[in-house]
Motif scaffolding. Structure first.
Motif, PDB file in Angstrom:
ATOM      1  N   ARG A 127       0.820  -1.199   0.000  1.00 43.29           N
ATOM      2  CA  ARG A 127       0.000   0.000   0.000  1.00 43.29           C
ATOM      3  C   ARG A 127       0.866   1.266   0.000  1.00 43.29           C
ATOM      4  O   ARG A 127       0.561   2.256  -0.679  1.00 43.29           O
ATOM      5  CB  ARG A 127      -0.938  -0.007   1.213  1.00 43.29           C
ATOM      6  N   SER A 128       1.962   1.217   0.765  1.00 45.37           N
ATOM      7  CA  SER A 128       2.839   2.384   0.839  1.00 45.37           C
ATOM      8  C   SER A 128       3.497   2.669  -0.510  1.00 45.37           C
ATOM      9  O   SER A 128       3.608   3.825  -0.939  1.00 45.37           O
ATOM     10  CB  SER A 128       3.929   2.164   1.890  1.00 45.37           C
ATOM     11  N   ILE A 129       3.916   1.630  -1.199  1.00 48.57           N
ATOM     12  CA  ILE A 129       4.537   1.809  -2.516  1.00 48.57           C
ATOM     13  C   ILE A 129       3.536   2.388  -3.511  1.00 48.57           C
ATOM     14  O   ILE A 129       3.860   3.257  -4.334  1.00 48.57           O
ATOM     15  CB  ILE A 129       5.104   0.470  -3.017  1.00 48.57           C
ATOM     16  N   SER A 130       2.298   1.918  -3.425  1.00 50.87           N
ATOM     17  CA  SER A 130       1.257   2.445  -4.329  1.00 50.87           C
ATOM     18  C   SER A 130       0.992   3.922  -4.061  1.00 50.87           C
ATOM     19  O   SER A 130       0.819   4.735  -4.982  1.00 50.87           O
ATOM     20  CB  SER A 130      -0.040   1.646  -4.170  1.00 50.87           C
ATOM     21  N   MET A 132       3.078   6.094  -2.722  1.00 54.69           N
ATOM     22  CA  MET A 132       4.252   6.919  -3.037  1.00 54.69           C
ATOM     23  C   MET A 132       4.223   7.446  -4.470  1.00 54.69           C
ATOM     24  O   MET A 132       4.783   8.513  -4.772  1.00 54.69           O
ATOM     25  CB  MET A 132       5.535   6.102  -2.824  1.00 54.69           C
ATOM     26  N   GLU A 133       3.578   6.746  -5.373  1.00 55.79           N
ATOM     27  CA  GLU A 133       3.527   7.169  -6.772  1.00 55.79           C
ATOM     28  C   GLU A 133       2.627   8.380  -6.977  1.00 55.79           C
ATOM     29  O   GLU A 133       2.793   9.123  -7.960  1.00 55.79           O
ATOM     30  CB  GLU A 133       3.040   6.000  -7.641  1.00 55.79           C
ATOM     31  N   THR A 134       1.685   8.593  -6.093  1.00 54.14           N
ATOM     32  CA  THR A 134       0.725   9.692  -6.288  1.00 54.14           C
ATOM     33  C   THR A 134       0.685  10.671  -5.122  1.00 54.14           C
ATOM     34  O   THR A 134       0.086  11.742  -5.250  1.00 54.14           O
ATOM     35  CB  THR A 134      -0.688   9.115  -6.483  1.00 54.14           C
ATOM     36  N   VAL A 135       1.297  10.347  -3.994  1.00 48.12           N
ATOM     37  CA  VAL A 135       1.165  11.179  -2.810  1.00 48.12           C
ATOM     38  C   VAL A 135       1.935  12.487  -2.979  1.00 48.12           C
ATOM     39  O   VAL A 135       2.993  12.554  -3.606  1.00 48.12           O
ATOM     40  CB  VAL A 135       1.662  10.431  -1.562  1.00 48.12           C
ATOM     41  N   SER A 136       1.384  13.527  -2.417  1.00 49.18           N
ATOM     42  CA  SER A 136       2.062  14.837  -2.410  1.00 49.18           C
ATOM     43  C   SER A 136       2.382  15.264  -0.980  1.00 49.18           C
ATOM     44  O   SER A 136       3.201  16.156  -0.766  1.00 49.18           O
ATOM     45  CB  SER A 136       1.176  15.897  -3.088  1.00 49.18           C
ATOM     46  N   ASP A 137       1.740  14.538  -0.031  1.00 50.15           N
ATOM     47  CA  ASP A 137       1.963  14.854   1.381  1.00 50.15           C
ATOM     48  C   ASP A 137       2.979  13.840   1.934  1.00 50.15           C
ATOM     49  O   ASP A 137       2.627  12.733   2.338  1.00 50.15           O
ATOM     50  CB  ASP A 137       0.642  14.766   2.137  1.00 50.15           C
ATOM     51  N   TYR A 138       4.239  14.225   1.934  1.00 50.24           N
ATOM     52  CA  TYR A 138       5.294  13.307   2.388  1.00 50.24           C
ATOM     53  C   TYR A 138       5.265  13.079   3.902  1.00 50.24           C
ATOM     54  O   TYR A 138       5.769  12.080   4.400  1.00 50.24           O
ATOM     55  CB  TYR A 138       6.662  13.843   1.958  1.00 50.24           C
ATOM     56  N   LYS A 139       4.669  14.004   4.609  1.00 52.91           N
ATOM     57  CA  LYS A 139       4.557  13.839   6.050  1.00 52.91           C
ATOM     58  C   LYS A 139       3.669  12.625   6.369  1.00 52.91           C
ATOM     59  O   LYS A 139       3.971  11.808   7.243  1.00 52.91           O
ATOM     60  CB  LYS A 139       3.991  15.103   6.680  1.00 52.91           C
ATOM     61  N   ALA A 140       2.558  12.528   5.645  1.00 51.53           N
ATOM     62  CA  ALA A 140       1.654  11.391   5.844  1.00 51.53           C
ATOM     63  C   ALA A 140       2.342  10.083   5.449  1.00 51.53           C
ATOM     64  O   ALA A 140       2.158   9.044   6.086  1.00 51.53           O
ATOM     65  CB  ALA A 140       0.378  11.597   5.025  1.00 51.53           C
ATOM     66  N   LEU A 141       3.158  10.161   4.373  1.00 51.16           N
ATOM     67  CA  LEU A 141       3.887   8.965   3.941  1.00 51.16           C
ATOM     68  C   LEU A 141       4.879   8.508   5.009  1.00 51.16           C
ATOM     69  O   LEU A 141       5.014   7.310   5.286  1.00 51.16           O
ATOM     70  CB  LEU A 141       4.623   9.269   2.629  1.00 51.16           C
ATOM     71  N   ILE A 145       5.051   4.911   7.024  1.00 55.39           N
ATOM     72  CA  ILE A 145       6.225   4.045   7.103  1.00 55.39           C
ATOM     73  C   ILE A 145       6.581   3.755   8.559  1.00 55.39           C
ATOM     74  O   ILE A 145       6.951   2.625   8.917  1.00 55.39           O
ATOM     75  CB  ILE A 145       7.413   4.688   6.358  1.00 55.39           C
ATOM     76  N   ASN A 146       6.462   4.770   9.402  1.00 56.77           N
ATOM     77  CA  ASN A 146       6.736   4.561  10.838  1.00 56.77           C
ATOM     78  C   ASN A 146       5.763   3.560  11.444  1.00 56.77           C
ATOM     79  O   ASN A 146       6.137   2.751  12.310  1.00 56.77           O
ATOM     80  CB  ASN A 146       6.651   5.896  11.570  1.00 56.77           C
ATOM     81  N   LEU A 147       4.526   3.571  11.002  1.00 55.42           N
ATOM     82  CA  LEU A 147       3.538   2.610  11.500  1.00 55.42           C
ATOM     83  C   LEU A 147       3.907   1.183  11.077  1.00 55.42           C
ATOM     84  O   LEU A 147       3.792   0.234  11.859  1.00 55.42           O
ATOM     85  CB  LEU A 147       2.144   2.970  10.981  1.00 55.42           C
ATOM     86  N   ILE A 148       4.346   1.061   9.826  1.00 54.50           N
ATOM     87  CA  ILE A 148       4.762  -0.263   9.349  1.00 54.50           C
ATOM     88  C   ILE A 148       5.963  -0.757  10.147  1.00 54.50           C
ATOM     89  O   ILE A 148       6.042  -1.944  10.534  1.00 54.50           O
ATOM     90  CB  ILE A 148       5.113  -0.202   7.851  1.00 54.50           C
TER      91      ILE A 148
END
Length: 217
Positions: A127-130, A132-141, A145-148
């Protein structure tokens, strides 16, 4: 014309006749002695036979029967013991095969359980990789990742895996593997771990990987 024996020849004949008579007498005595011994033996055997009463015969018969019965009983017990041994041997062989099979199945099921528990973590990575291709909010990303990462740490703890503390600790060859040494910025950092290039881990108090560290000198 008949030749007459001389006196010397007559003496020799007398001696031979006397020796022959003595020899015959000895032989006759020996035969009489043997006959007497044989007669005495037959008499004693006859007396012994006559003295054997019906009760004695019954007693001897009972003793013989008892001996035969004991022999039969011994043979039966021996057969039972042999049968018991064969049964126990077969049961032990079956037990050994069964436990070996159960051990193999347990190993397989244990590996299956670990891998099954890892699948949700893989789902999170997918889900994270998917995203990353469209996200603009890197903070949420970053939070995702920290949750994973936190989920992965919880999974390791549940399976008895624990990180070896190394950063800032005194270098210990039983826990750490030094990859290099660098000059320490402070005196108190000499002989201590100043960087960790690869974390080490315990599995139920057993080291499964040493920490690779940089040591100050």
């Amino acid at each position: 014309m008949v030749k007459k024996n001389t006196g010397k020849e007559e003496d020799m004949d007398k001696q031979l006749n006397a020796q022959q008579a003595v020899k015959e007498d000895k032989e006759d005595k020996r035969k009489k002695k043997e006959q007497k011994t044989k007669s005495v033996g037959e008499t004693e055997e006859k007396i012994t036979t006559e003295r054997t009463t019906p009760e004695d015969k019954n007693e001897k018969r009972k003793e013989t029967d008892s001996t035969e019965a004991k022999e039969v009983e011994t043979q039966v017990k021996l057969a039972e013991l042999q049968d018991k041994y064969l049964r126990l041997s077969a049961e032990f062989d079956n037990y050994r095969k069964r436990t070996l099979k159960e051990r193999i199945e347990l190993t397989k099921s244990a590996a299956e359980s670990v891998l099954t528990s890892l699948l949700p973590v893989m789902d999170d990575f997918d889900r994270s990789i998917s995203i990353m291709e469209t996200v603009s909010d890197y903070k949420a990303l970053k939070e995702g990742i920290n949750l994973i990462y936190a989920k992965m740490q919880d999974f390791l703890k549940q399976n008895g895996v624990k990180e070896i503390e190394a950063m800032g600790k005194e270098f210990d060859t039983d826990l750490h593997e030094a990859v290099t040494k660098i000059p320490a910025e402070e005196k108190k950092k000499k002989g201590r771990v100043v960087d960790v290039t690869q974390k080490g881990y315990y599995l139920n108090d057993k080291i499964i990987r040493y920490s690779k560290v940089v040591v100050g000198e």
